[in-house]
Scaffold this motif. Sequence first.
Motif, PDB file in Angstrom:
ATOM      1  N   GLU A 126      37.256  45.185  28.720  1.00  0.00           N
ATOM      2  CA  GLU A 126      37.425  43.731  28.717  1.00  0.00           C
ATOM      3  C   GLU A 126      36.196  43.034  28.141  1.00  0.00           C
ATOM      4  N   ARG A 127      35.024  43.522  28.542  1.00  0.00           N
ATOM      5  CA  ARG A 127      33.790  42.852  28.124  1.00  0.00           C
ATOM      6  C   ARG A 127      33.569  43.004  26.615  1.00  0.00           C
ATOM      7  N   THR A 162      36.053  52.017  30.914  1.00  0.00           N
ATOM      8  CA  THR A 162      36.711  51.455  32.089  1.00  0.00           C
ATOM      9  C   THR A 162      37.379  50.151  31.683  1.00  0.00           C
ATOM     10  N   PRO A 163      38.396  49.748  32.415  1.00  0.00           N
ATOM     11  CA  PRO A 163      39.074  48.491  32.051  1.00  0.00           C
ATOM     12  C   PRO A 163      38.092  47.320  31.967  1.00  0.00           C
ATOM     13  N   GLU A 164      37.123  47.302  32.880  1.00  0.00           N
ATOM     14  CA  GLU A 164      36.176  46.180  32.908  1.00  0.00           C
ATOM     15  C   GLU A 164      35.258  46.188  31.696  1.00  0.00           C
ATOM     16  N   ARG A 165      34.785  47.387  31.294  1.00  0.00           N
ATOM     17  CA  ARG A 165      33.922  47.437  30.111  1.00  0.00           C
ATOM     18  C   ARG A 165      34.735  47.130  28.859  1.00  0.00           C
ATOM     19  N   VAL A 172      41.551  42.541  31.781  1.00  0.00           N
ATOM     20  CA  VAL A 172      41.990  43.772  32.455  1.00  0.00           C
ATOM     21  C   VAL A 172      43.476  43.685  32.803  1.00  0.00           C
TER      22      VAL A 172
END
Lengths: 714, 432
Positions: free
Chosen positions: A274-275, A269-272, A281
């Motif tokens: 990013e992390r 996912t974009p959020e993962r 994102v």
Amino acid sequence: MSGPLSEPLSVPGSAPPPRTVHTHCPYCALQCGTRLGHALGEVTVTPSAFPVNQGGLCQKGWTAPEVLSTADRLREPLVRGADGRLAPAGWDAALDLVAGRLREIRRAHGPDAVGVFGGGGLTNEKAYLLGKFARLALRTSRIDYNGRFCMSSAAAASNAAFGVDRGLPFPVTDLGRADVVLLAGANPAETMPPLMRHLDRAALIVLDPRRTPTAERAAVHLRPAPGTDLALALGLLQLTVLDGRLDHAFVRERTNGFEAAWQRALPWTPERTERVTGVPVAAQREAVRMLADARRAYVLTGRGAEQHSKGADTVSAFVNLALALGLPGRDGSGYGCLTGQGNGQGGRELGQKADQLPGYRMIDDPAAREHMAAVWGVEAAALPGAGPSAYELLDSLGTAGGPRALLVFGSNPVVSAPNAGHVTERLAALDLLVVADFVPSETARMADVVLPVAQWAEEEGTLTNLEGRVLRRRALLAPPPGVRGDLEVLRGLAVRLGEPAERYPVEPREVFEELRRATAGGRADYSGVSYERLDAGEALHWPCPVVPSGPAHPGTPRLFLDGFAHPDGRARFVPVEHRDAAELPGRDLPLYATTGRVLAHYQSGAQTRRVAGLTAVEPEPFVEIHPDAARRAGVTAGGLARVVSARGAVVARVRLVESLRTDTVFLPFHFPGDGRANLLTGGALDPRSGMPEFKVSAVRVEPVDVVPGGAVSV
Amino acid sequence: MKRILVVGNGLAAHRLTARLAALGHDGPVTVLGAEPHPAYQRTLLGSVLGGDVPASALTLSAPPPGVRVLTGVRVVAIDRARRVVRCADGTRYGYDTLVLATGARPTGDVHTLADAARPVRGRVAVVGGGVLGVETATALRRRGHRVVLAHGGPHPMHRHLDEVAGQLVAARLESWGIELRLGGYVPASGTLGADTVLRCTGTVPETAAAREAGLAVRHASGSIVVDERLRTNDSSIRAIGACAGTPDLAGALAQAETLATLLTGGDTRYAPLPPILRPRVPGLDIASLGASGPSGAPDEVVTFSDPARGRYARIEIRDERISRAVLVGLPEGTAAVAQLSDTGRPVPEDRLALLLGGRTKAPGDDPAAMADETVLCHCNNVSKGTVVRAWQHGARDLAALAATTRATTGCGGCTAAVRAVCAALPVPEEVG
């Protein structure tokens, strides 16, 4: 400044060398067109209007003639004597010695006890003849080359996706029409500056942990943490689909395997993403939007994405992204790899790679073996099989079952191989090390026998640049007295090893004629290319098959427009997953070290460190570090720092770089001795390509105590 | 051979079975999934709800060969003494190692693939303005629905966002046309004038069978207690993912990988990353770190507020590390803060650069003000001084300057700067 080259020596029986020639720069894969001439006793160079450089040239190219007359140019064979010193010897004595020792070692330990290490700077003719020499004269499977450290990841990924590996499957000049270009781990503004002339129209998306001069010109700069490019590519694929930007028609009509690749992207996912990568994102989304909205767009990879123990999978992930966006195989869009070394393309397809025969034929393919055996006039069964990849080869030197002798052509692994301290030990453990070079490189200095060979402006031949275009290298000068061409060296050794002389022509044109027959019908087919056509100015990109009758094949500037090179004509998505680098920063080694190039130097620096104008710009090893990290490490701008990994330590001058990630340091790899960045890098290899992990090592940085008088206590 | 039984068929279970196969586990592996579908990526339900992708796009890859996956099978009891689980349909499955990966159960209406794929009509009321409610409301709005978001708190996500951050989020939601009903109480559905009402009141760990079997659960959250080897208080039962209180996808996947290593004889420990709340709201970056953790007096508090541009951050720093943070509308800062939190690295000295991403100062590129030794052409290492001298000696156009100095002959990127430098030079008298 340069030596007395105003009176070029003519080789008996050959025509006098010309006053000016059109040739190409000796350095990177761009192969900028140049015109060489003489003025005031020196060789002059001027850039030509050749399409890739359009009259441009970087400082390396402008100053290249200095290497021809460098003060310590090798001018006679050297043999290490009983006193342990290299001393001049005649050619016959040197070659007799080498051949004799090779025969002894082979008799005692078998043919695989002799290894060959080639280079991506060798001409097509040399690369071809070196591979033939290894397989026929030495009968060894132990041959690989430094291009393994350069192109192998992109090659593996391109072959898997497209069925063929040509750096750019389109002419460089096509980039000039692009609206958007994504550069994944590529820094052409420093590594091949004239390429930027083709990128000034496009909006650039640059992926690089560092704010490089290329990133400075980017519309969007994504700064993934070292070793996370693969996660980022997976995340970009997911966003392509989620944001409705998948090219459904292209995926349906021209590709296979989307489903499996997509499923691997589902967790990203974009959020993962990013992390894990540190790339916002919003920036991921902007990059996908730009690529998808562009009428013409390219995804290009460089060493930053490729030089990892997951480099091939990383390139596959970027190729998947390009396929999802429908870029490859369309005029004006596509995927490409920015090949590094001068003949990185030709060098990898003409037979000096452990698993390949000329024409990009695989050595374990029975049909390919039959074909090559017929061209060479031997039995297919006599050809050795696949050998180990470059680092595995170097790692095995002098060990039980590993080579006892190594012949090195056009490479300087003491500086350029990963885990350089260990590689140096392995080289030292050999019974016989033979190095052919034109300067006393760090590897040559270790050799038992050094063979002085000709360099670029002294030889004829061909190279294949990053766009698969075959180019003519032309001689302005004869080699200095005492210096021989590599082809001559190979024939000299082969004959002494009992081979018929006619198998090893010394005329490049003659080798090329054989190379044409050898590559006929192969993936990299040169059979329709000839010196005559090249000298007439034709722009010939392979594949260029010979045509028995009728007009000659025009070459293939753009691959894949009608179909990809797999039997079904479709490109293949390759399902890949992210994994961590072999080594991550921890308590004792808290920082990432990443290695790379600077504008003023080329590869191991053996050539460019001998040019005054270039060493004036970059005289010594340095380490770039964020001011915060420097403060914590106790090092200051302009001072010396010791950079330490689990394998070794490097001493380098500190440069503070505010734009750098606080967790990352950068070191150029062009310097020798205890400034070798590759003392830090490790031997973790990509399982698909054999590429070492040059771009991620865990390190710490410490001050170096300088005692009064300037001596460094290490 | 050791029989591994996995209860739950989400991403964590999927990753576990893939890793077990990759690491060479050769015993039988059985997965029991309560939903009728093959394993799918639940985190992306919002994208199905928002109409971005069809439900089928969320399906994960088929399990590795040899792994038996049974769907539509709901486990109702665990017999720890006999090492057997019993299902709602009466079937029983034995185990040597039981892995609970049952996830979390919605207290509202949207949780399964079937829910997300169900057509939604007309004006929609989303009840509950926590993370799930905000994600759902924006997904529906993206799809073109008229949406009203009703929330009992003073602003959306009020448990995680402070007042300033919450107001910014509220303003952004309203700017997208989402009608907000905030404060005090959650109105009865009838008063919202909606055709469809979706309750997004949160989730609770799905641990009924575990509790029933006497496994230790946390009092407050109801999640199963596990140690760093992911063992429950019964050493033959492990738990991963949301049912073990792991708040996010990253943690659940890391647990699956750790457990696969442990179950194949490896020696490793699960070290949780600090939780980060990062709602999936395309176009609006929101992050909250450490809001639910123990509070303590920070050494330093950095606040940045730029309400006109929808940007706000409040970062608490202790011992040079981030202890708490709330960020809205700062994409670069959000990414950087999350990485610092995950790696435990110290905060950069330049706090503003951290929040805004990189440089906060514009580079000084006024050619007249440049020092003579400033390099204009990096490709050929030509300084401003060299260009100026060449110009003064008569090289008055680009071609002449290139011929004399080699400036502009590399990448060509300095052409504008060279022109600007020359344009700023005084014209010599004999010419003027």
